[in-house]
Motif scaffolding. Structure first.
Motif, PDB file in Angstrom:
ATOM      1  N   GLY A   3       1.055  -1.460  -0.274  1.00 34.17           N
ATOM      2  CA  GLY A   3       0.467   0.178  -0.146  1.00 34.17           C
ATOM      3  C   GLY A   3       0.732   1.378  -0.065  1.00 34.17           C
ATOM      4  N   CYS A   4       2.202   1.022  -0.511  1.00 32.63           N
ATOM      5  CA  CYS A   4       3.029   2.288  -0.026  1.00 32.63           C
ATOM      6  C   CYS A   4       3.310   2.987  -2.001  1.00 32.63           C
ATOM      7  N   THR A   5       4.158   4.203  -1.986  1.00 30.10           N
ATOM      8  CA  THR A   5       3.594   4.523  -3.733  1.00 30.10           C
ATOM      9  C   THR A   5       4.923   4.104  -4.139  1.00 30.10           C
ATOM     10  N   GLN A   6       5.131   4.400  -5.788  1.00 32.10           N
ATOM     11  CA  GLN A   6       6.397   3.821  -5.785  1.00 32.10           C
ATOM     12  C   GLN A   6       7.129   5.521  -5.434  1.00 32.10           C
ATOM     13  N   ALA A   7       6.676   6.605  -5.241  1.00 34.16           N
ATOM     14  CA  ALA A   7       7.863   7.382  -5.453  1.00 34.16           C
ATOM     15  C   ALA A   7       8.435   7.200  -3.340  1.00 34.16           C
ATOM     16  N   GLU A   8       7.367   6.924  -2.589  1.00 39.41           N
ATOM     17  CA  GLU A   8       7.727   6.373  -1.779  1.00 39.41           C
ATOM     18  C   GLU A   8       8.920   5.489  -1.238  1.00 39.41           C
ATOM     19  N   LEU A   9       8.713   4.766  -2.613  1.00 41.79           N
ATOM     20  CA  LEU A   9       9.837   3.635  -2.657  1.00 41.79           C
ATOM     21  C   LEU A   9      11.119   3.948  -2.973  1.00 41.79           C
ATOM     22  N   GLN A  10      11.283   5.096  -3.936  1.00 47.98           N
ATOM     23  CA  GLN A  10      12.744   5.513  -4.472  1.00 47.98           C
ATOM     24  C   GLN A  10      12.971   6.380  -3.224  1.00 47.98           C
ATOM     25  N   LEU A  11      12.571   6.523  -2.175  1.00 45.46           N
ATOM     26  CA  LEU A  11      13.322   7.968  -1.307  1.00 45.46           C
ATOM     27  C   LEU A  11      13.542   6.686  -0.030  1.00 45.46           C
ATOM     28  N   ILE A  12      12.625   5.733   0.314  1.00 43.65           N
ATOM     29  CA  ILE A  12      13.680   4.785   0.690  1.00 43.65           C
ATOM     30  C   ILE A  12      14.255   3.977  -0.092  1.00 43.65           C
ATOM     31  N   ALA A  13      14.918   3.330  -0.820  1.00 40.23           N
ATOM     32  CA  ALA A  13      15.379   2.720  -1.732  1.00 40.23           C
ATOM     33  C   ALA A  13      16.876   3.779  -1.807  1.00 40.23           C
ATOM     34  N   GLU A  14      16.788   4.947  -1.975  1.00 37.20           N
ATOM     35  CA  GLU A  14      17.693   5.881  -2.190  1.00 37.20           C
ATOM     36  C   GLU A  14      18.725   5.412  -0.125  1.00 37.20           C
ATOM     37  N   ALA A  15      17.753   5.224   0.446  1.00 35.21           N
ATOM     38  CA  ALA A  15      18.338   6.135   1.702  1.00 35.21           C
ATOM     39  C   ALA A  15      19.207   4.180   1.936  1.00 35.21           C
ATOM     40  N   PHE A  16      18.876   3.302   1.992  1.00 35.75           N
ATOM     41  CA  PHE A  16      18.663   2.411   1.510  1.00 35.75           C
ATOM     42  C   PHE A  16      19.973   2.246   1.520  1.00 35.75           C
ATOM     43  N   CYS A  17      20.015   2.034   0.194  1.00 38.05           N
ATOM     44  CA  CYS A  17      21.501   1.971  -0.787  1.00 38.05           C
ATOM     45  C   CYS A  17      22.259   3.134  -0.520  1.00 38.05           C
ATOM     46  N   SER A  18      22.546   4.399  -0.008  1.00 37.27           N
ATOM     47  CA  SER A  18      23.384   4.928   0.236  1.00 37.27           C
ATOM     48  C   SER A  18      24.269   4.565   1.730  1.00 37.27           C
ATOM     49  N   ALA A  19      22.918   4.081   2.549  1.00 33.71           N
ATOM     50  CA  ALA A  19      23.320   3.495   4.008  1.00 33.71           C
ATOM     51  C   ALA A  19      24.528   2.078   3.048  1.00 33.71           C
ATOM     52  N   LEU A  20      23.969   1.602   2.605  1.00 37.68           N
ATOM     53  CA  LEU A  20      25.295   0.490   1.669  1.00 37.68           C
ATOM     54  C   LEU A  20      26.192   0.993   1.519  1.00 37.68           C
ATOM     55  N   GLU A  21      26.574   1.601   0.238  1.00 33.66           N
ATOM     56  CA  GLU A  21      27.505   2.806  -0.370  1.00 33.66           C
ATOM     57  C   GLU A  21      28.472   2.964   0.883  1.00 33.66           C
ATOM     58  N   SER A  22      27.441   4.537   1.528  1.00 32.32           N
ATOM     59  CA  SER A  22      28.652   4.478   2.994  1.00 32.32           C
ATOM     60  C   SER A  22      29.322   3.982   4.002  1.00 32.32           C
ATOM     61  N   LEU A  23      28.852   2.488   4.406  1.00 30.61           N
ATOM     62  CA  LEU A  23      29.545   1.308   4.771  1.00 30.61           C
ATOM     63  C   LEU A  23      30.418   1.014   4.495  1.00 30.61           C
ATOM     64  N   ALA A  24      30.687   0.209   3.435  1.00 28.27           N
ATOM     65  CA  ALA A  24      31.607   0.620   2.694  1.00 28.27           C
ATOM     66  C   ALA A  24      32.765   1.513   2.451  1.00 28.27           C
TER      67      ALA A  24
END
Length: 483
Positions: free
Chosen positions: A438-459
């Motif tokens: 029940g979430c929008t694609q725009a909300e998914l894009q925001l959280i996905a970018e936050a998630f990916c940024s967290a992984l890349e920052s960890l690396a």
């Protein structure tokens, strides 16, 4: 000069938004401490309680989090969660803690509803887990147990990520080989399903060189030289019968608490208990026991009685070796002074006395049990403790590969590869993640970018010396280039 300590106050529960500036600042401090310790080139931390006492030097999450004194509820919850992770998997505590800090920091910037962020982060986490377990995963390497190459690389990666061990390359190779040998010792020869691995004991020895470390089949029990000299050299062609006691044989009374002990007139409790101990000794003699091991203290009179009947008696074994001793001998730990059941006895193939450095040991050699002792030598207390913990971690990691025989690429490659996969999926096939949420694609894009940024920052946290970070945007590989 005396110090006045404030009485401990009961815990209080406060409700405040996670976006509060105090929370951000506190998390940033913790993240800075953890990030600076991350990876093989991480910096060491010296921890003390602020009013004196011993100083702990480490870069390992298990020691670091245990010795960090935190008061903020958010940090307490975060540290408790990471410690639970470490208790299950032994390794990757810093990875987990830094990723959590990155996620909290990045999700706050999206300004999405908390419930929405939690649902989508769970979806992304499930996506990562399923992808890493799938055959199509591009950063997964199968473990071939018929070859030692990958297993040795896995052990080396654990040891080299703990810089406080202060090991040279030669020493890393030597300890890695010993850990792998210790692991192989714990694999039973029978192919029962499920496989039940044996036990390995790790003993630290300060003083000798690291390359003097060794692994031995069976169990080493540290014993004072004078006690070893009193031990009768029993030698038999058949197996030695063993009794293993987990209770005290000292003749002391347990604390009755708030109760009372009623004693008849002219009855000596000390003499009554000593008589019970001697009766126990008589049963051990009549049952032809050759070796008595006691976790706690043994009464001198009982020791003397057993030795006059040519029975080896060793006490103060400690709680840690009890389980390995039970597995090595097949003996069931005896917890009372009553009559001993014949099924409680075990046996060993032989025993030897051994000396390593300035310490003397009683070496029990089992018949076939998958039990071994890893004797670790190092320069001083600090590096010896760090090395022991690192070896325990490496052994546990090897044991986990038996259940799931594959490993992931290190050096930040897995994190950047996952970030590339998440971005690809959220852009090309968002329905695979959004399904039923029940979430929008725009909300998914925001959280996905936050998630990916967290992984890349960890690396990127692996780089501590100002090197340039390069990423292959197609396959998600990661490099750190020094100037």
């Amino acid at each position: 000069m005396m110090s006045c300590l404030e009485a401990k106050k009961p815990s209080l529960c406060h409700r405040e938004p996670l976006t509060a500036e105090k929370v951000r600042t506190t998390l940033a401090v913790l993240k800075g401490v953890l990030t600076s310790c991350y990876g093989p080139f991480g910096r060491l931390k010296q921890l003390h309680n602020g009013v004196g006492g011993s100083v702990c030097t480490t870069s390992q999450s298990a020691v670091l989090l245990r010795n960090l004194s935190v008061t903020h509820p958010v940090l307490k919850v975060l540290i408790a969660s990471v410690q639970n992770h470490v208790s299950c998997f032994s390794d990757c505590g810093l990875f987990t803690a830094i990723l959590c800090c990155n996620l909290i920091e990045n999700v706050q910037k999206t300004n999405l509803a908390t419930a929405t962020a939690i649902k989508l982060n769970k979806r992304l986490l499930n996506f990562c887990t399923n992808y890493l377990r799938s055959e199509s995963c591009g950063c997964r390497i199968p473990v071939d147990f018929s070859s030692t190459q990958i297993l040795l690389c896995l052990v080396r990666s654990v040891l080299t990520s703990k810089p406080a061990c202060m090991l040279t390359r030669k020493e890393v190779d030597h300890i890695s080989t010993l850990i792998l040998r210790a692991f192989l010792f714990t694999i039973p020869e029978s192919t029962k399903n499920p496989i039940i691995l044996g036990k390995s004991i790790i003993i630290s020895l300060k003083g000798p060189r690291v390359t003097d470390s060794t692994v031995l089949p069976g169990v080493l029990i540290e014993i004072p030289e004078i006690q070893l000299m009193k031990t009768l050299p029993v030698r038999k062609s058949s197996a030695l019968k063993v009794a293993l006691f987990s209770t005290s044989l000292s003749g002391d009374f347990s604390d009755p608490g708030e109760g009372s002990v009623v004693v008849s007139y002219r009855v000596s409790l000390e003499n009554a208990v000593l008589d019970q101990l001697i009766n126990l000794g008589r049963q051990l003699v009549s049952d032809h026991v050759d070796l008595v091991l006691c976790q706690k203290v043994m009464h001198p009179s009982l020791k003397r009685f057993l030795r006059t009947h040519h029975i080896i008696a060793i006490d103060r074994v400690g709680v840690t070796p009890i389980e390995p001793l039970s597995k090595a001998t097949g003996a069931q730990p005896i917890g009372s002074l009553g009559p001993v059941s014949p099924s409680s006895y075990g046996s060993v193939k032989d025993w030897h006395s051994a000396q390593f450095g300035c310490k003397h040991f009683f070496h029990l050699i089992p018949n076939e049990a998958p039990v071994c002792t890893l004797l670790l030598c190092n320069r001083n207390d600090t590096v010896a403790d760090e090395l022991k913990l690192a070896c325990q971690t490496a052994l546990h990691v090897l044991q986990l590969t038996v259940k799931e025989p594959w490993v992931l690429l290190g050096g930040g490659c897995t994190e950047t590869h996952l970030a590339a996969c998440i971005r690809h999926t959220t852009h090309k096939e968002p329905g695979n993640i959004l399904q039923g949420e029940g979430c929008t694609q725009a909300e998914l894009q925001l959280i996905a970018e936050a998630f990916c940024s967290a992984l890349e920052s960890l690396a990127g946290s692996l780089e501590h010396d100002g090197g340039e970070i390069l990423t292959d945007m197609k396959h998600g590989h990661f490099w750190s280039m020094q100037d």
